[in-house]
Design an enzyme around this catalytic site. Structure first.
Site, PDB file in Angstrom:
ATOM      1  N   SER A  69       0.817  -1.208   0.000  1.00 26.20           N
ATOM      2  CA  SER A  69       0.000   0.000   0.000  1.00 26.20           C
ATOM      3  C   SER A  69       0.857   1.267   0.000  1.00 26.20           C
ATOM      4  O   SER A  69       0.337   2.373   0.050  1.00 26.20           O
ATOM      5  CB  SER A  69      -0.878  -0.003   1.251  1.00 26.20           C
ATOM      6  N   THR A 119      -2.150   3.342   4.008  1.00 26.21           N
ATOM      7  CA  THR A 119      -1.134   4.384   4.066  1.00 26.21           C
ATOM      8  C   THR A 119      -0.274   4.304   5.322  1.00 26.21           C
ATOM      9  O   THR A 119      -0.783   3.953   6.379  1.00 26.21           O
ATOM     10  CB  THR A 119      -1.908   5.730   4.183  1.00 26.21           C
ATOM     11  N   THR A 131       1.818   6.893   0.468  1.00 19.94           N
ATOM     12  CA  THR A 131       0.782   5.913   0.128  1.00 19.94           C
ATOM     13  C   THR A 131       0.670   5.701  -1.379  1.00 19.94           C
ATOM     14  O   THR A 131       1.034   6.578  -2.159  1.00 19.94           O
ATOM     15  CB  THR A 131      -0.589   6.405   0.646  1.00 19.94           C
ATOM     16  N   GLY A 164      -9.759   7.958   1.949  1.00 22.55           N
ATOM     17  CA  GLY A 164      -9.300   9.334   1.825  1.00 22.55           C
ATOM     18  C   GLY A 164     -10.234  10.216   1.041  1.00 22.55           C
ATOM     19  O   GLY A 164     -10.259  11.430   1.241  1.00 22.55           O
ATOM     20  N   ARG A 202      -6.142  10.098  -9.661  1.00 24.74           N
ATOM     21  CA  ARG A 202      -6.803  10.335  -8.365  1.00 24.74           C
ATOM     22  C   ARG A 202      -5.756  10.716  -7.309  1.00 24.74           C
ATOM     23  O   ARG A 202      -4.727  10.063  -7.168  1.00 24.74           O
ATOM     24  CB  ARG A 202      -7.553   9.072  -7.933  1.00 24.74           C
ATOM     25  N   VAL A 203      -6.030  11.764  -6.593  1.00 28.52           N
ATOM     26  CA  VAL A 203      -5.166  12.161  -5.480  1.00 28.52           C
ATOM     27  C   VAL A 203      -5.980  11.978  -4.209  1.00 28.52           C
ATOM     28  O   VAL A 203      -7.109  12.450  -4.112  1.00 28.52           O
ATOM     29  CB  VAL A 203      -4.711  13.626  -5.642  1.00 28.52           C
ATOM     30  N   GLY A 204      -5.419  11.295  -3.244  1.00 30.98           N
ATOM     31  CA  GLY A 204      -6.138  11.032  -1.994  1.00 30.98           C
ATOM     32  C   GLY A 204      -5.931  12.134  -0.968  1.00 30.98           C
ATOM     33  O   GLY A 204      -5.463  13.232  -1.282  1.00 30.98           O
ATOM     34  N   ASP A 205      -6.250  11.807   0.249  1.00 31.36           N
ATOM     35  CA  ASP A 205      -6.150  12.793   1.326  1.00 31.36           C
ATOM     36  C   ASP A 205      -4.714  13.011   1.805  1.00 31.36           C
ATOM     37  O   ASP A 205      -4.382  14.076   2.332  1.00 31.36           O
ATOM     38  CB  ASP A 205      -7.018  12.372   2.527  1.00 31.36           C
ATOM     39  N   THR A 259      -5.753   7.750   8.186  1.00 30.88           N
ATOM     40  CA  THR A 259      -5.693   6.705   7.179  1.00 30.88           C
ATOM     41  C   THR A 259      -7.102   6.150   7.007  1.00 30.88           C
ATOM     42  O   THR A 259      -7.912   6.227   7.923  1.00 30.88           O
ATOM     43  CB  THR A 259      -4.687   5.589   7.554  1.00 30.88           C
ATOM     44  N   GLY A 260      -7.365   5.621   5.832  1.00 28.08           N
ATOM     45  CA  GLY A 260      -8.703   5.104   5.554  1.00 28.08           C
ATOM     46  C   GLY A 260      -9.199   5.626   4.225  1.00 28.08           C
ATOM     47  O   GLY A 260      -8.399   5.928   3.327  1.00 28.08           O
TER      48      GLY A 260
HETATM   49  N1  ASP Z   1      -6.145   7.539   2.856  1.00 25.57           N
HETATM   50  C1  ASP Z   1      -5.525   6.871   1.766  1.00 25.57           C
HETATM   51  C2  ASP Z   1      -6.141   7.331   0.478  1.00 25.57           C
HETATM   52  O1  ASP Z   1      -7.349   7.387   0.414  1.00 25.57           O
HETATM   53  C3  ASP Z   1      -5.610   5.401   1.859  1.00 25.57           C
HETATM   54  C4  ASP Z   1      -5.179   4.828   3.178  1.00 25.57           C
HETATM   55  O2  ASP Z   1      -5.080   5.513   4.151  1.00 25.57           O
HETATM   56  O3  ASP Z   1      -4.910   3.662   3.260  1.00 25.57           O
HETATM   57  O4  ASP Z   1      -5.424   7.565  -0.443  1.00 25.57           O
END
Ligand code: ASP
Length: 367
Positions: free
Chosen positions: A104, A228, A246, A282, A256-259, A279-280
């Protein structure tokens, strides 16, 4: 320690040798007028106290997931052998990026829907209140190191895509194939499945939310489907640094750009208050600027545990369907008090390190 590998015992022996106190954890007193967060079910049932636990020594590191433990240990090694707090966070997170078994983050991670690995990373320095980040970066194994260069060598905060890659190459980073045969095989399997989970609305299963009833059924759904690494670090002087890296959500759309690289979402630091990380899911968590929201609650007087829980409850109030998502946060304040929480029970494993302590914990949930 001579081969560069740090065993827990070896490290603690080393710490004892330099006279660092090894102590049991202590619990911070619940601040008077704790206004944030009602008691959770776990708390009512007699679990850990709602108020934050306090690290019993410095430095203190807190990181997400099981790969957070070796990352914390590396960070501690770097700091205690003379590196800066920024070095510690960067090198600590590099361990997850360079480990192909961590699917990941960095090398060996699961790719996007086109089979391409696009990585996000961020670093934030408390004392200078500076930050750097990269998003959708391809071919570079250590995106947090590129994020640090963005912070230190440019006036920008976030570089994305091709521009981020060209910046990294100009900085001397070597491009490489990050996709491992294992990750490629998983992607091919996903691609070949007509009922594959995807992020387009209207697709057969339109969003690969990890629902509780599916958790056990989907191989890798919990543990390395995303996960992440983010880390917050506190040194003896009370300075804070945080970082994250991550591959984002598996099979995400290209670009795609995450959080994680969005400041205030994946991580946030205010050196006068504390730091938080997330994390989670995003895509959902970014709508709540979860890390910033936690730090602001701590600024207003909440302890880290209450601040974490309050932000997750807010996410549930606004979008009750968030009860289905994985949303996990942690926070630490300048005093070394820390807390962590997830929306759903048992979702979030995090790692803590202070002299004499390096272990994984399961965060309390708000449901
Ligand atoms: N938060 C991350 C994202 O959505 C993924 C993760 O935390 O595992 O990119």
């Amino acid at each position: 320690m001579s081969n560069g590998k740090l065993t827990r015992r070896g490290f603690f022996q080393g710490m004892a040798g330099v006279g660092v106190a090894i102590a049991a954890p202590t619990y911070a007193k619940a601040p008077a007028g704790r206004s944030e967060g009602k008691p959770s079910k776990a708390e009512k049932a007699g679990g850990r106290p709602a108020y934050a636990e306090a690290a019993a020594g410095r430095p203190f590191f807190i990181s997400t997931w099981k790969h957070g433990k070796p990352a914390n240990e590396k960070a501690a090694e770097v700091l205690t052998s003379g590196g800066s707090l920024l070095d510690a966070v960067e090198k600590g997170i590099n361990t997850a990026e360079l480990d192909p078994e961590v699917m990941s983050v960095g090398v060996g991670a699961r790719p996007n829907e086109e089979g391409i690995l696009q990585l996000d990373a961020v670093i934030m320095d408390g004392p200078t209140h500076r930050a750097g980040a990269v998003a959708a970066l391809e071919q570079i194994a250590t995106p947090i190191s590129v994020a640090r260069r963005v912070m230190e060598k440019t006036y920008h905060t976030l570089l994305a895509g091709d521009g981020a890659l060209r910046f990294a190459l100009a900085e001397g980073f070597e491009p490489q194939q990050l996709l491992t045969p294992k990750a490629l095989e998983l992607w091919m399997k996903w691609k070949a499945d007509p009922k594959r989970k995807q992020f387009r609305r209207g697709a057969p299963d339109e969003k690969p939310i990890i629902r509780p009833d599916e958790k056990q059924q989907r191989p890798g759904a919990h543990g390395d489907d995303h996960d992440t690494i983010t880390m917050a670090a506190l040194d003896a002087a009370g300075n804070l640094v945080a970082g994250g890296s991550t591959s984002g959500l598996s099979w995400k759309l290209s670009g795609r750009v995450g959080d994680v690289p969005l400041l205030g979402c994946g991580i946030f630091v205010d050196n006068t208050v504390g730091a938080a990380g997330a994390t989670g899911d995003g895509d959902e968590m970014a709508k709540f600027c979860s890390s910033f929201a936690i730090v602001e609650r701590m600024r207003a007087g909440a302890d880290p545990q209450s601040a974490c829980e309050a932000v997750l409850r807010w996410m549930l109030e606004v979008h009750p369907e968030n009860e289905k998502i994985e949303a996990c946060v942690y926070a630490a304040n300048k005093k070394g008090e820390f807390g962590a929480a997830s929306i759903r029970p048992g979702d979030f494993t995090y790692a803590v390190w202070w002299p004499g302590m390096s272990e994984l914990r399961t965060a309390k949930s708000v449901l």
